[in-house]
Every structure is written in C-alpha cells, then in structure tokens.
Scaffold this motif. Structure first.
Motif, mmCIF file in Angstrom:
data_model
loop_
_atom_site.group_PDB
_atom_site.id
_atom_site.type_symbol
_atom_site.label_atom_id
_atom_site.label_comp_id
_atom_site.label_asym_id
_atom_site.label_seq_id
_atom_site.Cartn_x
_atom_site.Cartn_y
_atom_site.Cartn_z
ATOM 1 N N CYS A 173 0.858 -1.182 0.000
ATOM 2 C CA CYS A 173 0.000 0.000 0.000
ATOM 3 C C CYS A 173 0.895 1.233 0.000
ATOM 4 C CB CYS A 173 -0.866 0.035 1.258
ATOM 5 S SG CYS A 173 -1.904 -1.421 1.485
ATOM 6 N N ASN A 174 0.455 2.295 -0.666
ATOM 7 C CA ASN A 174 1.247 3.520 -0.613
ATOM 8 C C ASN A 174 1.177 4.127 0.789
ATOM 9 O OD1 ASN A 174 -1.559 4.081 -1.689
ATOM 10 N ND2 ASN A 174 -0.935 6.139 -1.101
ATOM 11 N N VAL A 175 2.188 4.918 1.134
ATOM 12 C CA VAL A 175 2.175 5.645 2.406
ATOM 13 C C VAL A 175 0.931 6.527 2.417
ATOM 14 C CG1 VAL A 175 3.370 7.401 3.786
ATOM 15 C CG2 VAL A 175 4.690 5.598 2.629
ATOM 16 N N LYS A 176 0.242 6.575 3.547
ATOM 17 C CA LYS A 176 -0.979 7.386 3.674
ATOM 18 C C LYS A 176 -0.591 8.784 4.154
ATOM 19 C CE LYS A 176 -3.100 3.688 2.531
ATOM 20 N NZ LYS A 176 -3.237 3.452 1.097
ATOM 21 N N TRP A 177 -0.543 9.718 3.197
ATOM 22 C CA TRP A 177 -0.076 11.070 3.482
ATOM 23 C C TRP A 177 -1.185 11.912 4.096
ATOM 24 C CZ3 TRP A 177 4.991 11.548 3.324
ATOM 25 C CH2 TRP A 177 5.717 10.668 2.503
ATOM 26 N N GLU A 178 -0.832 12.678 5.102
ATOM 27 C CA GLU A 178 -1.775 13.513 5.845
ATOM 28 C C GLU A 178 -2.520 14.473 4.920
ATOM 29 O OE1 GLU A 178 -3.915 14.856 8.970
ATOM 30 O OE2 GLU A 178 -2.403 13.295 9.157
ATOM 31 N N GLY A 179 -3.849 14.460 5.038
ATOM 32 C CA GLY A 179 -4.675 15.396 4.293
ATOM 33 C C GLY A 179 -4.893 15.057 2.832
ATOM 34 N N MET A 180 -4.391 13.917 2.403
ATOM 35 C CA MET A 180 -4.513 13.533 0.991
ATOM 36 C C MET A 180 -5.385 12.288 0.853
ATOM 37 S SD MET A 180 -2.701 15.992 -0.090
ATOM 38 C CE MET A 180 -2.485 15.718 -1.836
ATOM 39 N N ASP A 181 -5.877 12.077 -0.355
ATOM 40 C CA ASP A 181 -6.630 10.869 -0.673
ATOM 41 C C ASP A 181 -5.767 9.656 -0.343
ATOM 42 O OD1 ASP A 181 -8.913 9.522 -2.369
ATOM 43 O OD2 ASP A 181 -7.019 8.717 -3.124
ATOM 44 N N SER A 182 -6.401 8.566 0.044
ATOM 45 C CA SER A 182 -5.647 7.389 0.492
ATOM 46 C C SER A 182 -4.745 6.799 -0.591
ATOM 47 C CB SER A 182 -6.595 6.312 1.029
ATOM 48 O OG SER A 182 -7.428 5.831 0.001
#
Length: 193
Positions: A173-182
C-alpha cells in the motif's frame, strides 16, 4: 534528486517515539553492524501478509549483527488503525522482534522517500544504503512468493559481498499522506526501476 534514497546515501537521522515508551535516534542503533529500517504500518494487507516472513528474517540475521527498525508514517486520519494506540496493541499482541517507531509528522517518510508499506532500506556499518525496495515478491500471499530479495541482499551483505540486486520496487500500500486521498503519492514518487 530522486524521491527515494539512492544506493550509497547516508541514513537520515530521526528522533521518534517507540511503542515500548522510549525515544530512539539513529545513534540508538550504533552497535548494529547492519541496520534495516523499514516503513510499515498496522492495517496494510501486504504488511500483515508478510509479517511472519519478516520475523523469520529478523531472527535469522540477528546472529549476523543485523538490527531491524520498523517505522509507521501513515496518517491516523486516513486509517484510524494506524494510530500510535494501535501500534502499541499490535506489538503487544504479536511480540515482533523489532523496535516500532511512530513518525507522526511524516518527516522521516519524506527523508527516506517512502513509497509503500512495507519498504525496506538496508544500511551498512557506516550507514550507507546498500539495498532498498521490497522484502518479497508477493508480500500479500507469501505462500505464492518466489523470491525474498531482502533475505538475499542481507545474505550477500553479511557475507562481505556486494549486494547483487541493490534496488527493487517495493510492493504494498502507498504511504498514507496527511490530508490527501488514500491513494495519493507525491508526483516525484515513482517506481525505483
């Protein structure tokens, strides 16, 4: 400059809390002949699917002076189960043989150029990068894996040989960046090879 650390790059320092209650920096692991830092998390099926392979790798290479450090950089606002609270529970439940650190600011994920979970970085005694990428070629279903690139890299490195395959594309899974789409990734983040 590439998004992800390039082979030969120095390990970026950090100062992060662990699930065990201590704060760790790069110097905390100064006695490790080889240091493996890997971006991981709590919820990702690729992480969960390959956890036991990672455990076996850690346990086998411990005798060869290899230390593993897991870092969770995922936003808890994307997946609540990636919060520090659940990190602590996950370690208590699974008793993984690595230190588990929380990168809430995501500065370390950016410094290392984390693409996916899991994403492994192998550093030599001088903390120069000798391998980056995936652990295995099928982390979600390890019963179908055909190669363990991390194991191979560590076997070569701890035997005093140069790592044959230094870069692979992490799978997960891609890193889940704050404030961005999953599913969002930084535009400069792309496959390594």
């Amino acid at each position: 400059m590439a998004f992800t650390l390039s082979i030969g790059a120095k390990a970026p320092d950090f100062l992060l809390p662990s699930t065990g209650g201590k704060i760790y920096s790069l110097k905390s692991f100064k006695d490790a002949k080889t240091l493996v830092i890997f971006l991981t998390c709590n919820h990702c099926p690729y992480v969960i699917g390959s956890d036991e392979v990672t455990r076996k790798t850690v346990e086998y290479f411990k005798e060869k002076g290899v230390t593993f450090v897991g870092i969770n950089s995922n936003s808890k606002h994307t997946y609540a189960e990636d919060s520090f609270f659940y990190m602590v529970l996950r370690m208590e439940l699974n008793k993984f043989p690595w230190v588990y650190l929380y990168d809430e600011s995501q500065e370390i994920a950016k410094a290392y150029g984390g693409l996916r979970t899991p994403h492994f970085y192998v550093f030599d005694e001088n903390r120069n990068l000798v391998y980056t990428g995936r652990g295995v070629d099928n982390p979600r279903e390890v019963n179908k894996m055909t190669v363990n690139d991390l194991w191979n890299a560590l076997e070569e490195h701890t035997s005093g040989k140069q790592v044959t395959k230094q870069v692979t594309n992490p799978i997960g899974c891609n890193v889940k960046w704050e404030g961005m789409d999953s599913h969002w990734m930084p535009p400069e983040a792309c496959d390594l090879i």
